[in-house]
Scaffold this motif. Structure first.
Motif, PDB file in Angstrom:
ATOM      1  N   MET A 247       0.851  -1.164   0.000  1.00 14.57           N
ATOM      2  CA  MET A 247       0.000   0.000   0.000  1.00 14.57           C
ATOM      3  C   MET A 247       0.905   1.238   0.000  1.00 14.57           C
ATOM      4  O   MET A 247       1.899   1.276   0.707  1.00 14.57           O
ATOM      5  N   PRO A 248       0.562   2.245  -0.782  1.00 14.70           N
ATOM      6  CA  PRO A 248       1.375   3.468  -0.806  1.00 14.70           C
ATOM      7  C   PRO A 248       1.359   4.166   0.550  1.00 14.70           C
ATOM      8  O   PRO A 248       0.462   3.965   1.355  1.00 14.70           O
ATOM      9  N   ALA A 249       2.356   4.987   0.768  1.00 20.64           N
ATOM     10  CA  ALA A 249       2.416   5.771   1.998  1.00 20.64           C
ATOM     11  C   ALA A 249       1.192   6.677   2.093  1.00 20.64           C
ATOM     12  O   ALA A 249       0.674   7.163   1.086  1.00 20.64           O
ATOM     13  N   HIS A 250       0.737   6.913   3.311  1.00 17.31           N
ATOM     14  CA  HIS A 250      -0.406   7.784   3.575  1.00 17.31           C
ATOM     15  C   HIS A 250      -0.081   9.196   3.098  1.00 17.31           C
ATOM     16  O   HIS A 250       1.069   9.651   3.196  1.00 17.31           O
ATOM     17  N   GLU A 251      -1.080   9.905   2.594  1.00 15.85           N
ATOM     18  CA  GLU A 251      -0.876  11.267   2.088  1.00 15.85           C
ATOM     19  C   GLU A 251      -0.225  12.174   3.126  1.00 15.85           C
ATOM     20  O   GLU A 251       0.624  13.002   2.802  1.00 15.85           O
ATOM     21  N   ARG A 252      -0.631  12.031   4.385  1.00 13.67           N
ATOM     22  CA  ARG A 252      -0.043  12.850   5.452  1.00 13.67           C
ATOM     23  C   ARG A 252       1.456  12.581   5.567  1.00 13.67           C
ATOM     24  O   ARG A 252       2.252  13.500   5.736  1.00 13.67           O
ATOM     25  N   MET A 253       1.839  11.319   5.480  1.00 18.04           N
ATOM     26  CA  MET A 253       3.252  10.959   5.579  1.00 18.04           C
ATOM     27  C   MET A 253       4.034  11.486   4.376  1.00 18.04           C
ATOM     28  O   MET A 253       5.169  11.932   4.516  1.00 18.04           O
ATOM     29  N   LEU A 254       3.432  11.425   3.195  1.00 20.29           N
ATOM     30  CA  LEU A 254       4.097  11.980   2.014  1.00 20.29           C
ATOM     31  C   LEU A 254       4.402  13.458   2.205  1.00 20.29           C
ATOM     32  O   LEU A 254       5.497  13.923   1.889  1.00 20.29           O
ATOM     33  N   GLY A 255       3.426  14.202   2.753  1.00 21.86           N
ATOM     34  CA  GLY A 255       3.613  15.629   2.989  1.00 21.86           C
ATOM     35  C   GLY A 255       4.652  15.917   4.053  1.00 21.86           C
ATOM     36  O   GLY A 255       5.498  16.812   3.882  1.00 21.86           O
ATOM     37  N   LEU A 256       4.615  15.166   5.152  1.00 13.51           N
ATOM     38  CA  LEU A 256       5.604  15.367   6.221  1.00 13.51           C
ATOM     39  C   LEU A 256       7.011  15.051   5.736  1.00 13.51           C
ATOM     40  O   LEU A 256       7.963  15.772   6.046  1.00 13.51           O
ATOM     41  N   ALA A 257       7.156  13.981   4.983  1.00 11.41           N
ATOM     42  CA  ALA A 257       8.472  13.607   4.457  1.00 11.41           C
ATOM     43  C   ALA A 257       8.969  14.659   3.469  1.00 11.41           C
ATOM     44  O   ALA A 257      10.133  15.057   3.503  1.00 11.41           O
ATOM     45  N   ALA A 258       8.090  15.116   2.579  1.00 11.18           N
ATOM     46  CA  ALA A 258       8.480  16.129   1.597  1.00 11.18           C
ATOM     47  C   ALA A 258       8.942  17.407   2.283  1.00 11.18           C
ATOM     48  O   ALA A 258       9.912  18.043   1.847  1.00 11.18           O
ATOM     49  N   ALA A 259       8.289  17.784   3.387  1.00  9.70           N
ATOM     50  CA  ALA A 259       8.684  18.983   4.127  1.00  9.70           C
ATOM     51  C   ALA A 259      10.083  18.835   4.720  1.00  9.70           C
ATOM     52  O   ALA A 259      10.747  19.831   4.997  1.00  9.70           O
ATOM     53  N   ARG A 260      10.525  17.589   4.904  1.00  4.77           N
ATOM     54  CA  ARG A 260      11.864  17.326   5.441  1.00  4.77           C
ATOM     55  C   ARG A 260      12.867  16.991   4.337  1.00  4.77           C
ATOM     56  O   ARG A 260      14.000  16.630   4.609  1.00  4.77           O
ATOM     57  N   GLY A 261      12.411  17.049   3.080  1.00  4.32           N
ATOM     58  CA  GLY A 261      13.309  16.816   1.959  1.00  4.32           C
ATOM     59  C   GLY A 261      13.385  15.383   1.469  1.00  4.32           C
ATOM     60  O   GLY A 261      14.279  15.035   0.712  1.00  4.32           O
TER      61      GLY A 261
END
Length: 70
Positions: free
Chosen positions: A1-15
């Motif tokens: 299953m793909p990563a949760h949208e919230r996790m994608l956003g949090l990870a992207a904010a950290r690069g």
């Protein structure tokens, strides 16, 4: 299953780009065999630490920011 949208956003904010990541449910088996588990935020970190066996805890810590990121 793909990563949760919230996790994608949090990870992207950290690069970090997690678009190719596949999420798995963390359970006792994963906690026993993992060398390091990175939590996306403090709520997840607290939940993971609550699930750990006190005798053999893996390294559980917050996901670090990549160098050059605020």
């Amino acid at each position: 299953m793909p990563a949760h949208e919230r996790m994608l956003g949090l990870a992207a904010a950290r690069g970090y780009d997690l678009t190719g990541h596949r999420a798995v449910q963390v359970g006792p088996d994963l906690l026993e065999r993992a060398n390091v588990i990175l939590a996306m935020d403090r709520a997840v970190l607290t939940e993971l630490r609550g699930q750990m066996d006190a005798d053999v805890p893996p390294q559980v810590r917050p996901l670090p920011r990549r160098p050059g990121r605020a």
